[in-house]
Enzyme design. Structure first.
Site, PDB file in Angstrom:
ATOM      1  N   LEU A  16     -46.295 -30.053  36.266  1.00 22.51           N
ATOM      2  CA  LEU A  16     -46.726 -28.955  37.128  1.00 22.51           C
ATOM      3  C   LEU A  16     -47.997 -28.297  36.586  1.00 22.51           C
ATOM      4  O   LEU A  16     -48.947 -28.031  37.336  1.00 22.51           O
ATOM      5  CB  LEU A  16     -45.602 -27.919  37.268  1.00 22.51           C
ATOM      6  CG  LEU A  16     -45.960 -26.661  38.042  1.00 22.51           C
ATOM      7  CD1 LEU A  16     -46.467 -26.981  39.454  1.00 22.51           C
ATOM      8  CD2 LEU A  16     -44.781 -25.696  38.116  1.00 22.51           C
ATOM      9  N   ASP A  39     -46.241 -21.463  21.540  1.00 23.16           N
ATOM     10  CA  ASP A  39     -44.838 -21.883  21.590  1.00 23.16           C
ATOM     11  C   ASP A  39     -44.060 -20.698  22.149  1.00 23.16           C
ATOM     12  O   ASP A  39     -43.932 -19.661  21.494  1.00 23.16           O
ATOM     13  CB  ASP A  39     -44.370 -22.247  20.165  1.00 23.16           C
ATOM     14  CG  ASP A  39     -42.906 -22.651  20.141  1.00 23.16           C
ATOM     15  OD1 ASP A  39     -42.188 -22.419  21.139  1.00 23.16           O
ATOM     16  OD2 ASP A  39     -42.480 -23.204  19.111  1.00 23.16           O
ATOM     17  N   ALA A  63     -41.012 -25.820  29.875  1.00 24.71           N
ATOM     18  CA  ALA A  63     -39.552 -25.889  29.930  1.00 24.71           C
ATOM     19  C   ALA A  63     -39.059 -27.055  29.102  1.00 24.71           C
ATOM     20  O   ALA A  63     -39.806 -27.990  28.804  1.00 24.71           O
ATOM     21  CB  ALA A  63     -39.088 -26.062  31.383  1.00 24.71           C
ATOM     22  N   TYR A  64     -37.790 -26.968  28.740  1.00 27.17           N
ATOM     23  CA  TYR A  64     -37.083 -28.119  28.170  1.00 27.17           C
ATOM     24  C   TYR A  64     -36.443 -28.795  29.379  1.00 27.17           C
ATOM     25  O   TYR A  64     -35.537 -28.244  29.999  1.00 27.17           O
ATOM     26  CB  TYR A  64     -36.025 -27.618  27.181  1.00 27.17           C
ATOM     27  CG  TYR A  64     -35.217 -28.728  26.538  1.00 27.17           C
ATOM     28  CD1 TYR A  64     -35.394 -29.066  25.202  1.00 27.17           C
ATOM     29  CD2 TYR A  64     -34.274 -29.445  27.274  1.00 27.17           C
ATOM     30  CE1 TYR A  64     -34.653 -30.087  24.620  1.00 27.17           C
ATOM     31  CE2 TYR A  64     -33.544 -30.470  26.701  1.00 27.17           C
ATOM     32  CZ  TYR A  64     -33.734 -30.783  25.372  1.00 27.17           C
ATOM     33  OH  TYR A  64     -33.005 -31.797  24.807  1.00 27.17           O
ATOM     34  N   THR A  65     -36.942 -29.986  29.764  1.00 26.19           N
ATOM     35  CA  THR A  65     -36.519 -30.586  31.042  1.00 26.19           C
ATOM     36  C   THR A  65     -35.685 -31.872  30.880  1.00 26.19           C
ATOM     37  O   THR A  65     -35.388 -32.527  31.877  1.00 26.19           O
ATOM     38  CB  THR A  65     -37.754 -30.903  31.927  1.00 26.19           C
ATOM     39  OG1 THR A  65     -38.657 -31.709  31.170  1.00 26.19           O
ATOM     40  CG2 THR A  65     -38.454 -29.652  32.400  1.00 26.19           C
ATOM     41  N   TYR A 128     -28.612 -27.880  30.681  1.00 30.88           N
ATOM     42  CA  TYR A 128     -29.953 -27.610  31.208  1.00 30.88           C
ATOM     43  C   TYR A 128     -29.889 -26.497  32.264  1.00 30.88           C
ATOM     44  O   TYR A 128     -30.624 -25.499  32.180  1.00 30.88           O
ATOM     45  CB  TYR A 128     -30.554 -28.899  31.803  1.00 30.88           C
ATOM     46  CG  TYR A 128     -31.799 -28.678  32.635  1.00 30.88           C
ATOM     47  CD1 TYR A 128     -33.015 -28.330  32.044  1.00 30.88           C
ATOM     48  CD2 TYR A 128     -31.755 -28.813  34.033  1.00 30.88           C
ATOM     49  CE1 TYR A 128     -34.151 -28.118  32.812  1.00 30.88           C
ATOM     50  CE2 TYR A 128     -32.888 -28.609  34.805  1.00 30.88           C
ATOM     51  CZ  TYR A 128     -34.081 -28.266  34.195  1.00 30.88           C
ATOM     52  OH  TYR A 128     -35.197 -28.046  34.962  1.00 30.88           O
ATOM     53  N   TRP A 153     -36.341 -31.773  42.302  1.00 35.58           N
ATOM     54  CA  TRP A 153     -36.780 -33.165  42.460  1.00 35.58           C
ATOM     55  C   TRP A 153     -38.310 -33.298  42.395  1.00 35.58           C
ATOM     56  O   TRP A 153     -38.941 -33.860  43.297  1.00 35.58           O
ATOM     57  CB  TRP A 153     -36.249 -33.724  43.784  1.00 35.58           C
ATOM     58  CG  TRP A 153     -34.769 -33.888  43.879  1.00 35.58           C
ATOM     59  CD1 TRP A 153     -33.824 -33.090  43.317  1.00 35.58           C
ATOM     60  CD2 TRP A 153     -34.056 -34.911  44.588  1.00 35.58           C
ATOM     61  NE1 TRP A 153     -32.565 -33.556  43.635  1.00 35.58           N
ATOM     62  CE2 TRP A 153     -32.683 -34.669  44.417  1.00 35.58           C
ATOM     63  CE3 TRP A 153     -34.444 -36.004  45.369  1.00 35.58           C
ATOM     64  CZ2 TRP A 153     -31.699 -35.477  44.984  1.00 35.58           C
ATOM     65  CZ3 TRP A 153     -33.469 -36.800  45.945  1.00 35.58           C
ATOM     66  CH2 TRP A 153     -32.115 -36.546  45.746  1.00 35.58           C
TER      67      TRP A 153
HETATM   68  N1  LIG Z   1     -39.034 -32.099  36.857  1.00 36.28           N
HETATM   69  C1  LIG Z   1     -38.179 -31.749  37.801  1.00 36.28           C
HETATM   70  O1  LIG Z   1     -37.632 -32.579  38.549  1.00 36.28           O
HETATM   71  C2  LIG Z   1     -37.879 -30.289  38.021  1.00 36.28           C
HETATM   72  C3  LIG Z   1     -36.944 -29.942  39.004  1.00 36.28           C
HETATM   73  C4  LIG Z   1     -36.673 -28.594  39.224  1.00 36.28           C
HETATM   74  C5  LIG Z   1     -37.322 -27.619  38.493  1.00 36.28           C
HETATM   75  N2  LIG Z   1     -38.203 -27.996  37.520  1.00 36.28           N
HETATM   76  C6  LIG Z   1     -38.852 -26.936  36.741  1.00 36.28           C
HETATM   77  O2  LIG Z   1     -40.241 -26.990  36.974  1.00 36.28           O
HETATM   78  C7  LIG Z   1     -40.949 -26.531  35.816  1.00 36.28           C
HETATM   79  C8  LIG Z   1     -42.024 -27.527  35.438  1.00 36.28           C
HETATM   80  O3  LIG Z   1     -41.403 -28.791  35.202  1.00 36.28           O
HETATM   81  P1  LIG Z   1     -42.217 -30.104  34.850  1.00 36.28           P
HETATM   82  O4  LIG Z   1     -41.561 -31.220  35.551  1.00 36.28           O
HETATM   83  O5  LIG Z   1     -43.670 -29.859  35.021  1.00 36.28           O
HETATM   84  O6  LIG Z   1     -41.843 -30.205  33.289  1.00 36.28           O
HETATM   85  P2  LIG Z   1     -42.435 -31.162  32.167  1.00 36.28           P
HETATM   86  O7  LIG Z   1     -43.345 -32.180  32.768  1.00 36.28           O
HETATM   87  O8  LIG Z   1     -41.273 -31.605  31.361  1.00 36.28           O
HETATM   88  O9  LIG Z   1     -43.335 -30.166  31.315  1.00 36.28           O
HETATM   89  C9  LIG Z   1     -42.797 -29.158  30.533  1.00 36.28           C
HETATM   90  C10 LIG Z   1     -43.835 -28.785  29.502  1.00 36.28           C
HETATM   91  O10 LIG Z   1     -43.315 -27.700  28.716  1.00 36.28           O
HETATM   92  C11 LIG Z   1     -43.721 -27.926  27.384  1.00 36.28           C
HETATM   93  N3  LIG Z   1     -42.883 -27.208  26.427  1.00 36.28           N
HETATM   94  C12 LIG Z   1     -41.653 -27.533  25.969  1.00 36.28           C
HETATM   95  N4  LIG Z   1     -41.243 -26.636  25.062  1.00 36.28           N
HETATM   96  C13 LIG Z   1     -42.236 -25.727  24.930  1.00 36.28           C
HETATM   97  C14 LIG Z   1     -42.402 -24.563  24.147  1.00 36.28           C
HETATM   98  N5  LIG Z   1     -41.470 -24.148  23.265  1.00 36.28           N
HETATM   99  N6  LIG Z   1     -43.553 -23.836  24.283  1.00 36.28           N
HETATM  100  C15 LIG Z   1     -44.519 -24.245  25.133  1.00 36.28           C
HETATM  101  N7  LIG Z   1     -44.427 -25.359  25.886  1.00 36.28           N
HETATM  102  C16 LIG Z   1     -43.290 -26.088  25.800  1.00 36.28           C
HETATM  103  C17 LIG Z   1     -43.591 -29.421  27.211  1.00 36.28           C
HETATM  104  O11 LIG Z   1     -44.311 -29.841  26.095  1.00 36.28           O
HETATM  105  P3  LIG Z   1     -43.801 -31.091  25.214  1.00 36.28           P
HETATM  106  O12 LIG Z   1     -44.148 -32.310  26.050  1.00 36.28           O
HETATM  107  O13 LIG Z   1     -44.584 -30.938  23.976  1.00 36.28           O
HETATM  108  O14 LIG Z   1     -42.316 -30.939  25.059  1.00 36.28           O
HETATM  109  C18 LIG Z   1     -44.165 -29.919  28.520  1.00 36.28           C
HETATM  110  O15 LIG Z   1     -45.560 -30.098  28.441  1.00 36.28           O
HETATM  111  C19 LIG Z   1     -39.882 -26.304  34.743  1.00 36.28           C
HETATM  112  O16 LIG Z   1     -39.538 -24.939  34.740  1.00 36.28           O
HETATM  113  C20 LIG Z   1     -38.692 -27.104  35.234  1.00 36.28           C
HETATM  114  O17 LIG Z   1     -37.473 -26.563  34.777  1.00 36.28           O
HETATM  115  C21 LIG Z   1     -38.504 -29.305  37.275  1.00 36.28           C
END
Ligand SMILES: NC(=O)c1ccc[n+]([C@@H]2O[C@H](COP(=O)([O-])OP(=O)(O)OC[C@H]3O[C@@H](n4cnc5c(N)ncnc54)[C@H](OP(=O)(O)O)[C@@H]3O)[C@@H](O)[C@H]2O)c1
Length: 294
Positions: A16, A39, A63-65, A128, A153
């Site tokens: 995102l 962090d 997020a931790y995803t 999660y 999703w």
């Molecule tokens: N993906 C889905 O299907 C989905 C669905 C519903 C909602 N969401 C929500 O949408 C949002 C964005 O998701 P996304 O898919 O873009 O997630 P993503 O691709 O997993 O990216 C999350 C990012 O957060 C970073 N991160 C982790 N721990 C951190 C910390 N302590 N401090 C700073 N950064 C940190 C990660 O870095 P590292 O790579 O270094 O760990 C990663 O770059 C999240 O809130 C997620 O819960 C996602």
């Protein structure tokens, strides 16, 4: 937007956050920080960074995803998904900064048969979802004027997501078995980024919003659509035919349980922000087109 706004986004390298960096509208200065720069689990670092940049708003895309891994890494999941947003909300309250926090359909148990409303009671099925629900609760109690944007999703042209996993498997295999009894709404980061920038421009917006692309699908439906659209766009070889078989959740056990029904009601977004969503399949075509480079 009259004057330029300074917006800080966390989790710079995530799906995102990357999309947000690609679509910066006029009048916005975006500062994207990765985990090394900020962090979010460290209250001290959060406060220091906010004092340094003094942004008008923060988008928490960090997020931790790792849904399955979270079952055995509860502490890490809670640190990022609960303590992280709590730290951000406290700093925002202290400094008068807006917070747009991203959350998930996994806060619900999936037992409903009608789309979830923003005010519906949360009941997560796994670590999660629990950790994300705890993050939402912290943000709401510390900073009630924050925006919590739940989505589901999520996929984009780049990064680790269902669409890219399917494209890889489809190029490697002749047969795939995909779960057909979990229903949700595939959602592009393009849609999310546009929605978030609209929320940024409407400074009075607050509370919980649901944002997904329109329509519903099972993972099986989504996989079939990826296959058909990718073939039509030349992303998969013309002569390659893949058999995609529908299977049940019971046939594909995972450490974390998934909600069977993950559809989110988007009326509030439509009424308050005049944002109509497009059908997921049309959006999928657009995202796959992006992968062709056209
Ligand atoms: N993906 C889905 O299907 C989905 C669905 C519903 C909602 N969401 C929500 O949408 C949002 C964005 O998701 P996304 O898919 O873009 O997630 P993503 O691709 O997993 O990216 C999350 C990012 O957060 C970073 N991160 C982790 N721990 C951190 C910390 N302590 N401090 C700073 N950064 C940190 C990660 O870095 P590292 O790579 O270094 O760990 C990663 O770059 C999240 O809130 C997620 O819960 C996602």
């Amino acid at each position: 937007m009259n004057k330029s706004m300074k917006i800080l986004v966390t989790g710079k390298d995530g799906q995102l956050a990357q999309e947000l960096q690609k679509r910066i509208p006029a009048g916005i200065e975006l500062i994207a920080l990765d985990r090394n720069d900020l962090d979010i689990t460290s209250a001290g670092q959060v406060m220091q960074t906010m004092t340094h940049y003094k942004p008008d708003a923060i988008i928490n895309a960090a997020a931790y995803t790792a849904v399955d891994k979270a079952e055995s890494e509860k502490e890490q999941a809670y640190a990022v998904n609960a303590t992280g947003p709590e730290n951000l909300a406290k700093a925002c309250r202290e400094m008068g900064i807006r917070l747009i926090h991203i959350s998930t359909d996994f806060v619900f148990d999936g037992q409903s048969s009608t789309p979830y409303q923003p005010q519906d009671a949360v009941r997560p099925l796994g670590v999660y979802g629990e950790s994300k629900a705890a993050g939402e609760a912290a943000v709401q109690s510390i900073l009630p004027q924050a925006v919590i944007l739940r989505t589901a999703w999520v996929y984009s042209a780049h990064g680790a997501n269902f669409t890219n996993t399917m494209l890889r498997l489809m190029s490697e295999r002749d047969e795939l078995s995909i779960v057909a009894d979990q229903i949700g709404s595939p959602t592009s980061t393009q849609t999310l980024a546009e929605t978030i920038y609209t929320i940024i421009s409407k400074t009075e917006t607050s509370g919980i919003y649901h944002c997904t692309d329109a329509g519903t699908a099972s993972w099986y439906d989504f996989a079939v659509a990826i296959y058909e659209e990718a073939k039509a766009l030349g992303l998969l070889e013309e002569e390659k035919n893949i058999k995609i078989r529908p299977i049940s959740t019971a046939d594909y056990p995972t450490p974390a349980a998934r909600p069977a029904y993950s559809v989110l009601d988007k009326s509030r977004l439509i009424v308050d922000l005049n944002l109509e969503s497009q059908h997921w399949r049309r959006v999928l075509r657009r995202v796959l087109q992006e992968k062709t480079g056209s």
